[in-house]
Write an enzyme that holds these catalytic residues in place. Sequence first.
Site, PDB file in Angstrom:
ATOM      1  N   ASP A 144       0.852  -1.187   0.000  1.00 48.65           N
ATOM      2  CA  ASP A 144       0.000   0.000   0.000  1.00 48.65           C
ATOM      3  C   ASP A 144       0.890   1.239   0.000  1.00 48.65           C
ATOM      4  O   ASP A 144       1.685   1.441   0.923  1.00 48.65           O
ATOM      5  CB  ASP A 144      -0.897  -0.015   1.242  1.00 48.65           C
ATOM      6  CG  ASP A 144      -2.039   0.987   1.156  1.00 48.65           C
ATOM      7  OD1 ASP A 144      -2.163   1.653   0.121  1.00 48.65           O
ATOM      8  OD2 ASP A 144      -2.802   1.086   2.136  1.00 48.65           O
ATOM      9  N   ASP A 198      -2.934   2.486  -6.030  1.00 51.27           N
ATOM     10  CA  ASP A 198      -1.896   2.559  -5.004  1.00 51.27           C
ATOM     11  C   ASP A 198      -1.807   1.348  -4.085  1.00 51.27           C
ATOM     12  O   ASP A 198      -1.092   1.399  -3.077  1.00 51.27           O
ATOM     13  CB  ASP A 198      -2.081   3.823  -4.158  1.00 51.27           C
ATOM     14  CG  ASP A 198      -3.411   3.846  -3.429  1.00 51.27           C
ATOM     15  OD1 ASP A 198      -4.314   3.076  -3.794  1.00 51.27           O
ATOM     16  OD2 ASP A 198      -3.534   4.639  -2.477  1.00 51.27           O
ATOM     17  N   GLU A 199      -2.498   0.260  -4.395  1.00 46.58           N
ATOM     18  CA  GLU A 199      -2.372  -0.915  -3.536  1.00 46.58           C
ATOM     19  C   GLU A 199      -2.642  -2.189  -4.326  1.00 46.58           C
ATOM     20  O   GLU A 199      -3.343  -2.190  -5.332  1.00 46.58           O
ATOM     21  CB  GLU A 199      -3.284  -0.836  -2.315  1.00 46.58           C
ATOM     22  CG  GLU A 199      -4.760  -0.807  -2.624  1.00 46.58           C
ATOM     23  CD  GLU A 199      -5.617  -0.829  -1.369  1.00 46.58           C
ATOM     24  OE1 GLU A 199      -5.294  -1.592  -0.421  1.00 46.58           O
ATOM     25  OE2 GLU A 199      -6.627  -0.099  -1.342  1.00 46.58           O
TER      26      GLU A 199
END
Length: 357
Positions: A13, A107-108
């Site tokens: 993350d 983003d993860e």
Amino acid sequence: METPPPRKIIHLDMDAFYASVEQRDNPELRGRPVAVGGSRERGVVAAASYEARQFGVRSAMASAVARRRCPALLFVKPRFDVYKAVSQQIRAIFAEYTELVEPLSLDEAYLDVTHSPSPLTATELAREIRARIFQETQLHASAGISYNKFLAKLASDYRKPNGQYVIRPHQGLAFVETLAVGQFHGIGHVTAARLNALGIFTGLDLRQQPEAFLRQHFGKAGSYYYAIARAEDHRPVQPNRVRKSIGSETTFEHDLTTLTELGAVLLPLVESVWKVCERTNARGRTVTIKVKYADFQQITRSRTGFAPVPTQDALALAALELLRTQVPLDKGVRLLGVTISTLEGEQEPGRQLVLGL
């Protein structure tokens, strides 16, 4: 029959991703409270730097509220083309370590490194991947490592920012039992309040409930709560997930006629949708409400954003804004529904969700 070894799952993350990209690219923003989003009165914060979070600024917060909490807050217009390009750099790094990569958003992602050819442990791999990300993007990532997806995602939050945490098979139960139920992914504010009303406050409290009791009060989701209270999650990392939409709707015994009544019904629907988003790791950019009136006329209203809806609160805000476009009501409402779509990888249809930039 021999029991297979535990899986090795990493949840990566990026830390305050949008805001961190802006601080990386503009030295004047470094070390200062930054909000990516709209600065006008009706604007919304899309992301906040850690300096801003110290003042209580959060994503999906109204910009006016964020500015009151942090008068020195600097607003930056989002550059989603840049964020997407950086995300592709990061995913290319993931692909060097395993083919089993399940992106959740820009983003993860989950990585299954159970059968990685590397001699490194999963913990060492996570550390190396984070170092590679920083080397190539100058951005920090946090990681959670465990034997299932539920625990890996919990673990990645445990040492943020720029840290990592591992939950080993013999630690899962003890880790879960100390958490408040509201900290479980897949349990939102409304469900947490319902659990609390039943005397269930922690993972240990939840684990003490029979599955039949949880299903009685929460339907099919009760079985999910029963499993995660025991640190169980058998979902595989799926690199080729294909989903179209996630929705929830309800029909009323009596027609509703005010925005207050509809808003009170809308929030549990939003929670139901978000619960599935969390459980299936799906994120989408299009929010749609469906309204069926007493005369059976049915309408839908949708808006599409530049990036996936980041939180349950953001989904609620978008749905409420759409609902407000239908008032004042000239007839009663018999059904209300909420759907999130344009999931990762789909083409962008419809209107754009304007953040008030």
